[in-house]
Design a protein around this motif. Sequence first.
Motif, mmCIF file in Angstrom:
data_model
loop_
_atom_site.group_PDB
_atom_site.id
_atom_site.type_symbol
_atom_site.label_atom_id
_atom_site.label_comp_id
_atom_site.label_asym_id
_atom_site.label_seq_id
_atom_site.Cartn_x
_atom_site.Cartn_y
_atom_site.Cartn_z
ATOM 1 N N ASN A 64 -33.029 45.916 16.222
ATOM 2 C CA ASN A 64 -33.452 46.974 15.301
ATOM 3 C C ASN A 64 -34.416 46.378 14.276
ATOM 4 O OD1 ASN A 64 -31.879 48.966 16.510
ATOM 5 N ND2 ASN A 64 -30.116 48.542 15.197
ATOM 6 N N PHE A 65 -35.503 47.073 14.006
ATOM 7 C CA PHE A 65 -36.535 46.581 13.099
ATOM 8 C C PHE A 65 -36.730 47.532 11.916
ATOM 9 C CE2 PHE A 65 -37.516 44.620 17.144
ATOM 10 C CZ PHE A 65 -37.886 43.327 16.795
ATOM 11 N N LEU A 66 -36.948 46.940 10.744
ATOM 12 C CA LEU A 66 -37.309 47.676 9.538
ATOM 13 C C LEU A 66 -38.636 47.134 9.029
ATOM 14 C CD1 LEU A 66 -34.047 47.958 7.371
ATOM 15 C CD2 LEU A 66 -35.329 49.850 8.382
ATOM 16 N N GLY A 67 -39.570 48.026 8.726
ATOM 17 C CA GLY A 67 -40.854 47.618 8.177
ATOM 18 C C GLY A 67 -41.031 48.144 6.770
ATOM 19 N N ILE A 68 -41.257 47.255 5.816
ATOM 20 C CA ILE A 68 -41.366 47.618 4.404
ATOM 21 C C ILE A 68 -42.825 47.575 3.960
ATOM 22 C CG2 ILE A 68 -40.713 46.977 2.051
ATOM 23 C CD1 ILE A 68 -38.167 45.735 3.192
ATOM 24 N N GLU A 69 -43.260 48.632 3.271
ATOM 25 C CA GLU A 69 -44.627 48.697 2.739
ATOM 26 C C GLU A 69 -44.631 49.605 1.513
ATOM 27 O OE1 GLU A 69 -48.216 48.207 1.745
ATOM 28 O OE2 GLU A 69 -47.677 47.201 3.632
ATOM 29 N N ILE A 70 -45.334 49.202 0.465
ATOM 30 C CA ILE A 70 -45.314 49.954 -0.791
ATOM 31 C C ILE A 70 -46.424 50.995 -0.883
ATOM 32 C CG2 ILE A 70 -46.741 48.302 -2.062
ATOM 33 C CD1 ILE A 70 -44.951 48.863 -4.509
ATOM 34 N N GLN A 71 -47.539 50.790 -0.188
ATOM 35 C CA GLN A 71 -48.688 51.687 -0.335
ATOM 36 C C GLN A 71 -48.543 52.900 0.589
ATOM 37 O OE1 GLN A 71 -52.601 49.679 -1.212
ATOM 38 N NE2 GLN A 71 -51.594 47.994 -0.139
ATOM 39 N N GLU A 72 -48.516 54.076 -0.004
ATOM 40 C CA GLU A 72 -48.260 55.316 0.746
ATOM 41 C C GLU A 72 -49.270 55.532 1.871
ATOM 42 O OE1 GLU A 72 -47.080 59.502 -0.917
ATOM 43 O OE2 GLU A 72 -49.281 59.398 -0.848
ATOM 44 N N SER A 73 -50.546 55.381 1.582
ATOM 45 C CA SER A 73 -51.567 55.635 2.594
ATOM 46 C C SER A 73 -51.471 54.657 3.756
ATOM 47 C CB SER A 73 -52.964 55.570 1.968
ATOM 48 O OG SER A 73 -53.149 56.639 1.059
ATOM 49 N N VAL A 74 -51.084 53.431 3.468
ATOM 50 C CA VAL A 74 -50.964 52.405 4.509
ATOM 51 C C VAL A 74 -49.746 52.676 5.386
ATOM 52 C CG1 VAL A 74 -50.663 49.946 4.957
ATOM 53 C CG2 VAL A 74 -52.146 50.696 3.096
ATOM 54 N N ILE A 75 -48.605 52.939 4.750
ATOM 55 C CA ILE A 75 -47.393 53.151 5.537
ATOM 56 C C ILE A 75 -47.460 54.460 6.320
ATOM 57 C CG2 ILE A 75 -45.922 54.365 3.854
ATOM 58 C CD1 ILE A 75 -43.657 52.422 4.741
ATOM 59 N N ALA A 76 -48.213 55.432 5.821
ATOM 60 C CA ALA A 76 -48.382 56.681 6.563
ATOM 61 C C ALA A 76 -49.108 56.427 7.882
ATOM 62 C CB ALA A 76 -49.144 57.700 5.725
ATOM 63 N N THR A 77 -50.083 55.537 7.861
ATOM 64 C CA THR A 77 -50.788 55.150 9.086
ATOM 65 C C THR A 77 -49.835 54.452 10.053
ATOM 66 O OG1 THR A 77 -52.886 54.925 7.887
ATOM 67 C CG2 THR A 77 -52.716 53.814 10.019
ATOM 68 N N ALA A 78 -48.993 53.562 9.517
ATOM 69 C CA ALA A 78 -47.996 52.887 10.349
ATOM 70 C C ALA A 78 -46.998 53.882 10.917
ATOM 71 C CB ALA A 78 -47.277 51.822 9.523
ATOM 72 N N LEU A 79 -46.619 54.857 10.102
ATOM 73 C CA LEU A 79 -45.670 55.877 10.544
ATOM 74 C C LEU A 79 -46.250 56.691 11.699
ATOM 75 C CD1 LEU A 79 -43.033 57.461 10.216
ATOM 76 C CD2 LEU A 79 -44.168 58.805 8.414
ATOM 77 N N ARG A 80 -47.507 57.026 11.605
ATOM 78 C CA ARG A 80 -48.157 57.773 12.694
ATOM 79 C C ARG A 80 -48.109 56.958 13.978
ATOM 80 N NH1 ARG A 80 -53.945 60.339 11.543
ATOM 81 N NH2 ARG A 80 -52.637 62.004 10.683
ATOM 82 N N LYS A 81 -48.334 55.670 13.860
ATOM 83 C CA LYS A 81 -48.278 54.779 15.020
ATOM 84 C C LYS A 81 -46.862 54.750 15.605
ATOM 85 C CE LYS A 81 -51.034 51.498 14.589
ATOM 86 N NZ LYS A 81 -51.743 50.325 14.055
ATOM 87 N N LEU A 82 -45.875 54.727 14.734
ATOM 88 C CA LEU A 82 -44.481 54.723 15.166
ATOM 89 C C LEU A 82 -44.118 56.028 15.864
ATOM 90 C CD1 LEU A 82 -41.552 53.815 15.302
ATOM 91 C CD2 LEU A 82 -41.302 54.446 12.885
ATOM 92 N N VAL A 83 -44.499 57.134 15.272
ATOM 93 C CA VAL A 83 -44.200 58.445 15.861
ATOM 94 C C VAL A 83 -44.796 58.550 17.258
ATOM 95 C CG1 VAL A 83 -44.616 60.925 15.657
ATOM 96 C CG2 VAL A 83 -43.939 59.601 13.638
ATOM 97 N N GLU A 84 -46.031 58.102 17.404
ATOM 98 C CA GLU A 84 -46.707 58.168 18.700
ATOM 99 C C GLU A 84 -46.050 57.255 19.729
ATOM 100 O OE1 GLU A 84 -50.709 57.190 17.685
ATOM 101 O OE2 GLU A 84 -51.174 59.199 16.901
ATOM 102 N N SER A 85 -45.415 56.173 19.281
ATOM 103 C CA SER A 85 -44.785 55.221 20.196
ATOM 104 C C SER A 85 -43.500 55.765 20.815
ATOM 105 C CB SER A 85 -44.467 53.914 19.459
ATOM 106 O OG SER A 85 -43.322 54.066 18.617
ATOM 107 N N GLY A 86 -42.818 56.645 20.098
ATOM 108 C CA GLY A 86 -41.558 57.189 20.586
ATOM 109 C C GLY A 86 -40.400 56.216 20.509
ATOM 110 N N LEU A 87 -40.571 55.093 19.843
ATOM 111 C CA LEU A 87 -39.521 54.073 19.750
ATOM 112 C C LEU A 87 -38.427 54.490 18.773
ATOM 113 C CD1 LEU A 87 -41.870 50.963 19.594
ATOM 114 C CD2 LEU A 87 -40.369 51.565 21.506
ATOM 115 N N ALA A 88 -37.180 54.186 19.124
ATOM 116 C CA ALA A 88 -36.045 54.544 18.273
ATOM 117 C C ALA A 88 -35.462 53.353 17.529
ATOM 118 C CB ALA A 88 -34.951 55.203 19.113
ATOM 119 N N ASN A 89 -35.901 52.142 17.865
ATOM 120 C CA ASN A 89 -35.314 50.940 17.267
ATOM 121 C C ASN A 89 -36.161 50.361 16.137
ATOM 122 O OD1 ASN A 89 -37.274 50.134 19.219
ATOM 123 N ND2 ASN A 89 -36.390 48.072 19.275
#
Length: 212
Positions: A64-89
């Motif tokens: 299980n992985f957790l990714g920490i980021e403080i900048q909203e615009s940056v983490i939103a881009t990462a979140l989009r990448k995560l959503v598209e990946s379909g990964l649950a871990n």
Amino acid sequence: MRVRKKPWAAQYIKDHADQIVTDPETQLGHWQDRFPSEQPLQVEIGIGKGQFIVEMARQHPDINFLGIEIQESVIATALRKLVESGLANVQLVETDGANVDTLFAPAEVDQLFLNFSDPWPKKRHAKRRLTSPNFLSHYQNVLKKNGRIQFKTDNRGLFEYSLMSFNHFGLEFDRVWLDLHNSDGNVGNVQTEYEEKFSSKGPIYELIAHFK
């Protein structure tokens, strides 16, 4: 570096609350509840656009992985990448990674990743470096016994400082690479966006160590 604000970021984060945490204090000691099953927990502090953490999760479904980021615009881009990946871990956390000792219960984390952290080159800013003794004490609190720290940088000064800092703090080195991409350590190496962009300009340094 100033990050351009993304107008869609806040709403996108709100719409995907099942994959990103914005109130991490409520998860203290219960991070495993965010995942389908309890598995070793590994954390990246400062995920940028998320390439490393998403690919690590893809390659290691038993972690299980957790990714920490403080900048909203940056983490939103990462979140989009995560959503598209379909990964649950993998889950993301919008907060300041400098407060890692307030985010996790003692011995809740198996491994920490510090990838291309701000070098804070001026001597008076040394305490802000994520490999300074103050931060190492926080990591020691949240890591399990023999839990590891994996650190990568292209900044030679920060790498030399980190070697000394880890050594003086009493960590034991598992491996040290002075030119990761031209070494055996590059086998299976997952690159960050920054690493892909700048590795041609000089060596990538890496060390992996654990508390004795």
